[in-house]
Design an enzyme around this catalytic site. Structure first.
Site, short mmCIF file in Angstrom:
data_model
loop_
_atom_site.label_atom_id
_atom_site.label_comp_id
_atom_site.label_asym_id
_atom_site.label_seq_id
_atom_site.Cartn_x
_atom_site.Cartn_y
_atom_site.Cartn_z
N GLN A 26 53.40 36.68 91.16
CA GLN A 26 54.40 38.06 91.41
C GLN A 26 55.40 37.88 92.12
O GLN A 26 56.38 38.64 92.34
CB GLN A 26 53.22 39.08 91.88
CG GLN A 26 52.19 39.49 90.78
CD GLN A 26 51.41 40.58 91.43
OE1 GLN A 26 50.18 40.07 91.80
NE2 GLN A 26 51.55 41.74 91.18
N HIS A 46 57.02 35.65 78.65
CA HIS A 46 57.89 35.08 77.64
C HIS A 46 58.09 35.62 76.27
O HIS A 46 58.82 35.28 75.40
CB HIS A 46 58.36 33.69 77.86
CG HIS A 46 58.68 33.08 79.25
ND1 HIS A 46 58.46 32.08 79.68
CD2 HIS A 46 59.47 33.76 80.03
CE1 HIS A 46 58.87 31.90 80.81
NE2 HIS A 46 59.78 32.87 81.14
N ASP A 58 59.87 34.77 86.20
CA ASP A 58 60.83 33.53 86.39
C ASP A 58 61.41 33.38 87.63
O ASP A 58 61.50 32.38 88.27
CB ASP A 58 61.87 33.42 85.41
CG ASP A 58 61.44 33.35 83.86
OD1 ASP A 58 60.32 33.20 83.70
OD2 ASP A 58 62.32 33.31 83.01
N ARG A 83 47.70 37.10 103.19
CA ARG A 83 46.76 36.80 102.02
C ARG A 83 47.86 36.14 100.86
O ARG A 83 48.80 37.21 100.50
CB ARG A 83 45.95 37.75 101.53
CG ARG A 83 45.10 37.57 100.37
CD ARG A 83 43.98 38.61 99.96
NE ARG A 83 43.72 38.00 98.61
CZ ARG A 83 43.51 38.85 97.51
NH1 ARG A 83 43.95 39.76 97.35
NH2 ARG A 83 43.14 38.14 96.32
N HIS A 128 44.71 33.83 91.30
CA HIS A 128 45.01 35.11 91.05
C HIS A 128 45.87 35.28 89.63
O HIS A 128 47.18 35.32 89.56
CB HIS A 128 46.29 35.44 92.26
CG HIS A 128 46.40 37.10 92.26
ND1 HIS A 128 46.05 37.62 93.33
CD2 HIS A 128 46.62 38.03 91.45
CE1 HIS A 128 46.37 39.08 93.34
NE2 HIS A 128 46.56 39.17 92.16
N ASN A 172 40.72 36.11 92.35
CA ASN A 172 41.04 37.60 92.68
C ASN A 172 40.61 38.38 91.52
O ASN A 172 41.05 38.03 90.34
CB ASN A 172 42.63 37.64 92.76
CG ASN A 172 42.94 38.99 92.99
OD1 ASN A 172 42.78 39.77 94.08
ND2 ASN A 172 43.62 39.63 92.07
N GLU A 173 39.84 39.25 91.70
CA GLU A 173 39.57 40.36 90.72
C GLU A 173 39.19 39.88 89.23
O GLU A 173 39.75 40.28 88.38
CB GLU A 173 40.74 41.35 90.50
CG GLU A 173 41.16 42.05 91.83
CD GLU A 173 42.18 43.13 91.67
OE1 GLU A 173 42.77 43.32 90.57
OE2 GLU A 173 42.47 43.84 92.44
N ASN A 316 39.02 44.78 97.05
CA ASN A 316 40.26 45.44 96.61
C ASN A 316 40.00 46.82 96.22
O ASN A 316 39.33 46.89 95.21
CB ASN A 316 40.94 44.76 95.38
CG ASN A 316 41.62 43.35 95.93
OD1 ASN A 316 41.58 42.98 96.94
ND2 ASN A 316 42.23 42.58 95.06
N TYR A 318 41.70 50.58 94.87
CA TYR A 318 42.97 51.43 94.69
C TYR A 318 42.94 52.95 94.52
O TYR A 318 43.24 53.84 94.88
CB TYR A 318 43.70 50.90 93.82
CG TYR A 318 44.47 49.58 94.03
CD1 TYR A 318 45.86 49.60 94.45
CD2 TYR A 318 43.85 48.38 93.92
CE1 TYR A 318 46.55 48.50 95.00
CE2 TYR A 318 44.71 47.23 94.44
CZ TYR A 318 45.92 47.22 94.80
OH TYR A 318 46.49 46.18 95.26
N GLU A 383 42.99 44.20 99.43
CA GLU A 383 44.03 44.76 98.92
C GLU A 383 43.70 46.29 98.94
O GLU A 383 42.61 46.63 98.78
CB GLU A 383 44.43 44.65 97.59
CG GLU A 383 44.95 43.03 97.25
CD GLU A 383 44.99 42.70 95.76
OE1 GLU A 383 45.50 43.98 94.87
OE2 GLU A 383 45.09 41.78 95.34
C1 GBH Z 1 45.35 44.49 91.87
O1 GBH Z 1 44.79 45.10 90.88
C2 GBH Z 1 46.10 43.10 91.72
O2 GBH Z 1 45.32 42.10 92.52
C3 GBH Z 1 47.50 42.97 92.04
O3 GBH Z 1 47.85 41.74 91.50
C4 GBH Z 1 48.34 44.02 91.54
O4 GBH Z 1 49.83 43.88 91.70
C5 GBH Z 1 47.77 45.41 92.31
O5 GBH Z 1 46.67 45.72 92.10
C6 GBH Z 1 48.50 46.40 91.98
O6 GBH Z 1 48.36 46.89 90.44
O7 GBH Z 1 46.73 49.80 82.79
O8 GBH Z 1 45.28 51.67 82.95
O9 GBH Z 1 44.35 49.52 81.76
C7 GBH Z 1 44.16 46.48 90.87
C8 GBH Z 1 43.40 46.75 89.83
C9 GBH Z 1 42.79 46.92 87.71
C10 GBH Z 1 44.85 47.88 88.72
C11 GBH Z 1 43.39 47.29 86.25
C12 GBH Z 1 45.48 48.25 87.01
C13 GBH Z 1 45.06 48.43 84.86
C14 GBH Z 1 44.59 50.07 84.53
N1 GBH Z 1 43.75 46.88 88.64
N2 GBH Z 1 44.26 48.36 86.33
S1 GBH Z 1 45.32 50.32 82.91
#
Ligand code: GBH
Length: 482
Positions: A26, A46, A58, A83, A128, A172-173, A316, A318, A383
């Site tokens: 990322q 790509h 890239d 991290r 990751h 990660n996840e 993590n 959200y 996260e």
């Molecule tokens: C994290 O995932 C990642 O570790 C990180 O790299 C990322 O940048 C960050 O969150 C922000 O997204 O598109 O409706 O299918 C968070 C968990 C689970 C969030 C899957 C997005 C996709 C939902 N992710 N989810 S959908």
């Protein structure tokens, strides 16, 4: 009492860790520099039609060349920890030990030394999501041999960096690699095989984690004195109707699928998948006329090795979902497998990402659920964050952080959960996977049209710096942040 006083002062226990997180693909760019091999994300991005407007990593934030600038941003935030992840294809360009690339080791050596010189503690993720493409060509994660290659890669990282890196996160996840990568194909390698490859992927990932953890434990831990764990993500799943016992059961089942799938083998008592998943998938296999459950089995020996294979619980978080019991879904799809419908509440504020609703209390509930389910493990929030269009005056993000940090505080001080640190995603705007550069999660903005990739602090960077300086919200009653 003492705890109550801390709560009223709104500060975390002394020594609480404050971090931000990023991931190699990322932010780094330099996708084929210094001998790096191609990863599944290079290949995926790509491939036309996979990522928003053909964006790719890239160059990304060009952190491969600009890490000194990133460290300056960390300093101005006052972070205790940072991290980041190591790109496997920089270390082993073809994924295997035979291809060891000294220049890859050199890069992370320099970076780790620079972090330590700046008094920032590295927290290192080994995977990751950027699997070497050559290993995908051998079948990718559904191939059980990938676990051994991961173990070789982890071993060289422990050996090379472990004198200075004391906190390791293997994966990660894993559910994202599993579900998005091999279930619905929204992430690299873009495979849609929810009844077969998806379950095999999860199985290899868990075996890969356990092998790497046991390697650290047997070869390095005594001498290096660090810790090794895994980071998992989950929504909080709240029964839509808490008085309906079918919804309550469904919400619990969904949590077992999303989080227990990986957490139960490692943190549970049996070293195995959640009982409810095993039972449910057995039944679904019957309905689908499959020869057997799609869920692979661990050997007795593997179960023993899984059990306790993590020194901390990386979490993590959200967002949250409301769960309704629903047995009418197509079992060939995930929702149908779980017998659940997921919705959200119209009162939950939505971020830029369509899946991201701000539900701060969900984090407190999730921390408490983990604490009860797995016998009070040490938890690190690895996260948490929210997205927008990239504005510098990012009030939504400030509110999101304020409320979520406050819920972590309640879980820690009021509920007595063992939370050791909080990590904001992300240090800077970066390549948001399938969404490219269209969703911004950073405390700092990056101008992706500028070859210099100039970084600018957003308002939220100032907010987080204050919280870190004060170790919370001193003098403010925690409840005032609700
Ligand atoms: C994290 O995932 C990642 O570790 C990180 O790299 C990322 O940048 C960050 O969150 C922000 O997204 O598109 O409706 O299918 C968070 C968990 C689970 C969030 C899957 C997005 C996709 C939902 N992710 N989810 S959908």
């Amino acid at each position: 009492d003492e705890k109550r006083d801390e709560f009223l002062q709104g500060v975390f226990p002394e020594g609480f860790a404050w971090a931000t997180a990023t991931a190699s693909y990322q932010i780094e760019g330099a996708w084929k520099e210094d001998g790096k091999g191609e990863s599944i994300w290079d290949r995926f991005a790509h491939t036309p039609g996979k990522v928003y407007e053909g964006h790719n990593g890239d160059i990304a934030c060009d952190s491969y060349h600009k890490y000194d600038e990133d460290i300056k941003l960390m300093k101005s935030l006052g972070l205790t920890h940072y991290r980041f992840s190591i790109a496997w294809p920089r270390i082993f360009p073809d994924g295997t030990a035979a291809s060891l690339n000294q220049k890859g080791l050199d890069f992370y050596n320099k970076f780790i030394d620079a972090l330590l010189a700046a008094n920032v503690i590295p927290m290192v993720t080994l995977y990751h999501w950027d699997l070497p493409q050559t290993l995908q060509d051998k079948g990718g994660w559904p191939n059980p041999e990938i676990a051994d290659h991961f173990n070789d890669y982890a071993d060289i990282c422990f050996k090379t960096f472990g004198d200075r890196v004391k906190m390791w996160i293997t994966l990660n996840e894993p559910i994202c690699s599993t579900y998005l990568g091999y279930g619905i194909g929204m992430h690299a390698p873009g495979i849609k095989d929810p009844l077969n490859a998806m379950f095999k992927t999860a199985h290899t990932l868990i075996r890969a984690h356990t092998k790497a953890y046991r390697t650290y434990e047997s070869k390095y831990k005594a001498q290096q004195k660090g810790v090794c764990g895994i980071t998992m993500n989950s929504d909080w799943d709240e029964p839509k109707d808490p008085r309906n016992k079918d919804d309550v059961e469904a919400a619990e089942r969904v949590l077992q699928y999303k989080l227990g799938w990986y957490a139960s083998p490692i943190f549970g008592k049996a070293g195995d998948y959640p009982a409810v998943m095993k039972k449910n998938l057995e039944q679904k296999a019957g309905l689908l006329g499959l020869p057997g459950s799609p869920l692979p089995e661990f050997t007795e020996e593997e179960k023993q090795l899984n059990k306790g294979a993590s020194d901390f619980f990386g979490l993590n978080y959200y967002s949250s979902r409301l769960i309704t019991n629903d047995t009418s879904g197509d079992p060939a799809h995930i929702a149908g497998l779980m017998d659940a419908e997921e919705t959200t509440d119209p009162s939950w504020p939505r971020a830029k990402s369509k899946w991201l609703f701000s539900v701060p209390w969900g984090l407190r509930k999730l921390i408490n659920w983990i604490t009860a389910e797995y016998g009070r493990p040490q938890i690190w929030i690895t996260e948490n964050g929210s997205s927008d269009d990239g504005e510098l005056n990012d009030e939504f993000r400030i509110n999101y952080y304020r409320k979520h940090i406050n819920e972590v505080m309640k879980a820690t001080i009021v509920d007595g959960c063992d939370v050791r640190g909080y990590t904001a995603w992300s240090l800077l705007d970066n390549f948001e996977w399938a969404e490219g550069y269209s969703e911004h999660f950073g405390l700092h903005s990056v101008d992706f049209n500028d070859p210099e990739r100039k970084r600018i602090a957003k308002k939220s960077a100032g907010f987080i710096a204050e919280v870190i300086k004060n170790n919370g919200f001193p003098g403010e009653e925690a409840t005032t942040h609700l």
